[in-house]
Design a protein around this motif. Structure first.
Motif, mmCIF file in Angstrom:
data_model
loop_
_atom_site.group_PDB
_atom_site.id
_atom_site.type_symbol
_atom_site.label_atom_id
_atom_site.label_comp_id
_atom_site.label_asym_id
_atom_site.label_seq_id
_atom_site.Cartn_x
_atom_site.Cartn_y
_atom_site.Cartn_z
ATOM 1 N N GLY A 41 0.825 -1.208 0.000
ATOM 2 C CA GLY A 41 0.000 0.000 0.000
ATOM 3 C C GLY A 41 0.855 1.252 0.000
ATOM 4 N N ALA A 42 1.973 1.201 0.726
ATOM 5 C CA ALA A 42 2.883 2.345 0.770
ATOM 6 C C ALA A 42 3.525 2.589 -0.590
ATOM 7 N N VAL A 43 3.835 1.513 -1.301
ATOM 8 C CA VAL A 43 4.403 1.662 -2.647
ATOM 9 C C VAL A 43 3.393 2.335 -3.569
ATOM 10 N N ALA A 44 2.140 1.928 -3.477
ATOM 11 C CA ALA A 44 1.102 2.513 -4.327
ATOM 12 C C ALA A 44 0.880 3.989 -4.011
ATOM 13 N N ALA A 45 0.946 4.351 -2.727
ATOM 14 C CA ALA A 45 0.653 5.723 -2.326
ATOM 15 C C ALA A 45 1.866 6.644 -2.447
ATOM 16 N N PHE A 46 3.043 6.123 -2.096
ATOM 17 C CA PHE A 46 4.253 6.946 -1.997
ATOM 18 C C PHE A 46 5.053 6.953 -3.296
ATOM 19 N N ARG A 47 4.845 5.928 -4.123
ATOM 20 C CA ARG A 47 5.555 5.778 -5.400
ATOM 21 C C ARG A 47 7.074 5.959 -5.223
ATOM 22 N N PRO A 48 7.702 5.103 -4.409
ATOM 23 C CA PRO A 48 9.136 5.266 -4.177
ATOM 24 C C PRO A 48 9.964 4.938 -5.416
ATOM 25 N N ASP A 49 11.088 5.628 -5.537
ATOM 26 C CA ASP A 49 12.050 5.294 -6.583
ATOM 27 C C ASP A 49 12.837 4.044 -6.203
ATOM 28 N N VAL A 50 13.033 3.865 -4.908
ATOM 29 C CA VAL A 50 13.840 2.749 -4.414
ATOM 30 C C VAL A 50 13.298 2.318 -3.052
ATOM 31 N N VAL A 51 13.429 1.023 -2.772
ATOM 32 C CA VAL A 51 12.983 0.449 -1.505
ATOM 33 C C VAL A 51 14.161 -0.268 -0.849
ATOM 34 N N ILE A 52 14.372 -0.006 0.433
ATOM 35 C CA ILE A 52 15.296 -0.817 1.234
ATOM 36 C C ILE A 52 14.460 -1.874 1.929
ATOM 37 N N MET A 53 14.770 -3.134 1.693
ATOM 38 C CA MET A 53 13.920 -4.237 2.140
ATOM 39 C C MET A 53 14.676 -5.196 3.058
#
Length: 212
Positions: A41-53
């Motif tokens: 949901g955060a990816v859909a709302a925030f539209r990050p360029d990169v994710v630290i997972m």
């Protein structure tokens, strides 16, 4: 315009600490979440360029989240930062589409460098992991046969990837836009039957391509 960074780690203190590190960088807009159920949901709302997972998120698999994120139409680049840095886990993450892999004992400078490389369309992983990944690719004859499916431009792009150039570097070398290069890289990945650019580089190395 800043670089949107999403940090996914169920250890709240570590997650917030990492957010503070990137908030101190002038070009990053970080957001940290410690509940992995909120990640997509955060990816859909925030539209990050990169994710630290992180990979071990309680009952949620970071590998599965990585696979779901990198399958999106406009996927973020995923850099794995985990306490469980064994080769098997790393290979699972790379096959799920991660472009970087670091252990949590990495320095702050290494983490920042890995994230910046991912933003530019590059990769970051230990030498021993790349060596193992190359060894698990088809034998040289099979890898060479896969490469014959590439167009001349795609072969050129793969050669530059093997040489360590990121998407921006390849675009400058070929006088093409980064979006055009992104399309070439995606085509290379599909034709080589790979899941990620890193695996495509491994196939190239297995077939005999070497850094220029």
């Amino acid at each position: 315009m800043g670089i949107n960074l999403l940090i996914v780690d169920d250890h709240r203190v570590f997650c917030q600490g990492l957010e503070a590190v990137f908030a101190a960088e002038p070009d990053f807009e970080p957001m940290a979440i410690s509940n992995p159920d909120q990640a997509l949901g955060a990816v859909a709302a925030f539209r990050p360029d990169v994710v630290i997972m992180d990979l071990h998120l309680g009952e949620v698999s970071g590998v599965d989240l990585t696979r779901q994120m990198t399958a999106l139409p406009l996927p973020p680049a995923v850099v794995v930062l985990t306490a469980y840095a064994d080769i098997a886990t790393a290979l699972d993450a790379i096959r799920a589409g991660a472009v970087g892999f670091l252990a949590k004992n990495a320095s702050v400078e290494q983490v920042i460098s890995a994230v910046r490389a991912a933003v530019l369309g590059g990769s970051w992983l230990p030498h021993e992991l790349l060596t193992r990944l190359v060894a698990e690719q088809p034998d040289p004859a099979g890898a060479h046969q896969l490469i014959t499916q590439l167009t001349a431009r795609e072969h050129q792009v793969l050669s530059l990837m093997v040489s360590g150039l990121d998407r921006s570097g390849i675009a400058g070398k070929l006088h093409q836009s980064p979006n055009t290069v992104r399309t070439h890289i995606r085509n290379v990945i599909v034709k080589l039957d790979c899941h990620s650019a890193i695996e495509a580089v491994a196939v190239g190395l297995r077939a005999g391509l070497r850094p220029e």
